[in-house]
Design a protein around this motif. Structure first.
Motif, PDB file in Angstrom:
ATOM      1  N   LEU A 126       8.601  -5.128  -4.602  1.00 19.70           N
ATOM      2  CA  LEU A 126       9.492  -5.667  -3.570  1.00 19.70           C
ATOM      3  C   LEU A 126      11.026  -6.033  -4.009  1.00 19.70           C
ATOM      4  O   LEU A 126      11.884  -5.585  -3.587  1.00 19.70           O
ATOM      5  CB  LEU A 126       9.006  -6.467  -2.635  1.00 19.70           C
ATOM      6  CG  LEU A 126       7.615  -5.915  -1.673  1.00 19.70           C
ATOM      7  CD1 LEU A 126       7.023  -7.200  -0.936  1.00 19.70           C
ATOM      8  CD2 LEU A 126       8.105  -4.968  -1.026  1.00 19.70           C
ATOM      9  N   VAL A 228       8.035   1.514  -3.846  1.00 18.23           N
ATOM     10  CA  VAL A 228       7.321   0.160  -4.046  1.00 18.23           C
ATOM     11  C   VAL A 228       6.125   0.950  -4.773  1.00 18.23           C
ATOM     12  O   VAL A 228       5.566   0.200  -5.533  1.00 18.23           O
ATOM     13  CB  VAL A 228       7.195  -0.216  -2.814  1.00 18.23           C
ATOM     14  CG1 VAL A 228       5.922  -1.346  -3.068  1.00 18.23           C
ATOM     15  CG2 VAL A 228       8.657  -1.221  -2.342  1.00 18.23           C
ATOM     16  N   VAL A 251       1.122  -4.783   2.837  1.00 15.28           N
ATOM     17  CA  VAL A 251       2.503  -4.565   2.705  1.00 15.28           C
ATOM     18  C   VAL A 251       2.960  -4.020   3.836  1.00 15.28           C
ATOM     19  O   VAL A 251       3.721  -4.471   4.799  1.00 15.28           O
ATOM     20  CB  VAL A 251       3.131  -4.004   1.350  1.00 15.28           C
ATOM     21  CG1 VAL A 251       4.450  -3.917   1.488  1.00 15.28           C
ATOM     22  CG2 VAL A 251       2.705  -4.935   0.234  1.00 15.28           C
ATOM     23  N   ALA A 366       9.396 -10.551   0.679  1.00 10.66           N
ATOM     24  CA  ALA A 366       9.270  -9.850   1.759  1.00 10.66           C
ATOM     25  C   ALA A 366      10.080 -10.293   2.956  1.00 10.66           C
ATOM     26  O   ALA A 366      10.628  -9.480   3.804  1.00 10.66           O
ATOM     27  CB  ALA A 366       7.760  -9.796   1.847  1.00 10.66           C
TER      28      ALA A 366
END
Length: 420
Positions: A126, A228, A251, A366
């Motif tokens: 990320l 990612v 995710v 995130a």
């Protein structure tokens, strides 16, 4: 997640005297105003309350800010591996919460060094996302979505905008096309598995999500890109394809439904609260304040299941048995009167627990990426449609019938039609 039944106190499950007077985490009166449920539970039971999950399965709801912080900060006492649960013999194969508590080889259920290894891969993957580029991509996605309804002078923002934008941004980050039939099916199945409505099959939907992500991982193994998924596959930690699949599901799910609700809950606040309505069209500062206030007062993930007690212990004056399930009451903790005795929450700071806490919190960066997506979505909409107003009275807005997620069923708006 689904809710059923009433909210009346129930007798303790067999062999569980500690759950005398437990309250079901359900009931229509609480689905619209869950803060009432949290106040009632706090008044009657304190900071840790005995509750019943779907099918009258006993658990503990942790309501206090300090207690949630303690649980999430002491993995040696309250761990994530759900195989410790002492209720598995009572869980049916079609139990609606099974996708969230059934053990899976994902980062969500790992512990100790293995969790640090898996979470480290996610963090580094990320971290490779350029936040400025993400903002540009989100603005482009937002523009396309807005253009699709701008000429009509009205739309329903939850389905036409708030739900679609974060999913398209998330799948694009992971290397999938953000449009197309497969992507839309993935969006629908994630919604069902995270927040199923009556008649939905969350277990089957979760299985379809897994199949689609498996194909993505296979494609990226053969042809990697600047995304990612490829970074996770190429990481020196050497995750297997199955580990990457499981962690990608975590995710994408975390990026989609909670962020969609964050966007929509913020738009609701901006359109209904006079503190923001006076200057929302021109003030980006007020958008940031609204985004943060929503995390305190209408956090997208109200309750999170969960943690499992490693051994007999005490919490909030309660005797917790080894294998007991603890539900993290994030919304209740954020409005805990022990930290905000005058009823005014700290909307000007970021000490909320909306992204959880401790080693198992939402992994860095995130939360920052979610903020980029949500902020860009709100700002772009208000810039494109500056006279946006609700198409119904604020009292007519309803929340999805869930004690887990906090999001509107719809957000109908009107505006001056834009000639394309």
């Amino acid at each position: 997640m689904t809710d059923a039944g009433t909210s009346a106190p129930h007798a303790a499950p067999p062999g569980c005297p500690a759950h005398a007077g437990a309250v079901r985490l359900a009931g229509l009166e609480y689905q619209q105003t869950p803060s009432q449920l949290y106040r009632t539970l706090r008044r009657e039971h304190g900071s840790v309350a005995p509750v019943l999950l779907d099918g009258d399965i006993p658990a503990w709801l942790v309501l206090g800010y300090s207690e949630v912080s303690y649980v999430t900060g002491h993995d040696e006492l309250f761990a994530r591996d759900s195989r410790r649960w002492n209720q598995w013999e009572n869980i049916a194969s079609d139990w609606p919460l099974l996708p969230f508590v059934g053990y899976q080889p994902s980062v969500l259920f790992t512990e100790g060094a293995e969790h640090r290894r898996r979470a480290g891969v996610i963090t580094e993957a990320l971290s490779g996302v350029d936040q400025f580029e993400l903002a540009r991509e989100c603005e482009q996605i937002a523009d396309r979505l807005i253009t699709s309804f701008a000429g009509s002078g009205q739309t329903e923002l939850m389905s036409a905008y708030a739900h679609a934008l974060p999913m398209r941004a998330a799948v694009q980050m992971c290397g999938m096309p953000h449009t197309g039939t497969d992507t839309q099916r993935l969006v629908d199945d994630l919604r069902i598995s995270l927040d199923a409505a009556e008649g939905d099959d969350p277990v089957a939907a979760y299985g379809r999500v897994g199949e689609r992500i498996q194909q993505l991982v296979k494609d990226k193994r053969e042809k990697p890109g600047p995304d990612v998924t490829s970074r996770m596959l190429q990481h020196p930690a050497g995750l297997t394809d199955e580990e990457v699949v499981q962690d990608l599901i975590s995710v994408i799910a975390a990026a989609q439904q909670p962020t969609a609700n964050w966007i929509c809950n913020t738009l609701r606040l901006l359109l209904t609260d006079e503190r923001f309505a006076l200057n929302v069209s021109g003030g980006r500062l007020s958008v940031g304040e609204a985004l943060n206030e929503v995390l305190w007062l209408d956090t997208p993930t109200q309750n999170f299941i969960g943690r499992w007690a490693v051994r007999d212990t005490q919490l909030g004056g309660r005797q917790i048995r080894a294998g007991d399930c603890l539900v993290l009451g994030l919304a209740a903790a954020n409005t805990d009167p022990q930290i905000w005795p005058d009823g005014h929450v700290g909307s000007e700071n970021a000490a909320h627990l909306s992204f959880s806490n401790g080693e198992h919190r939402c992994p860095y960066p995130a939360p920052l990426l979610a903020d980029v997506i949500a902020r860009t979505a709100v700002e772009t909409l208000l810039e494109r449609l500056p006279d946006l107003v609700l198409a119904v009275d604020p009292e007519e807005l309803t929340w999805r019938p869930s004690i887990w997620m906090r999001g509107l069923t719809s957000l109908p708006v009107r505006f001056t039609p834009v000639v394309q």
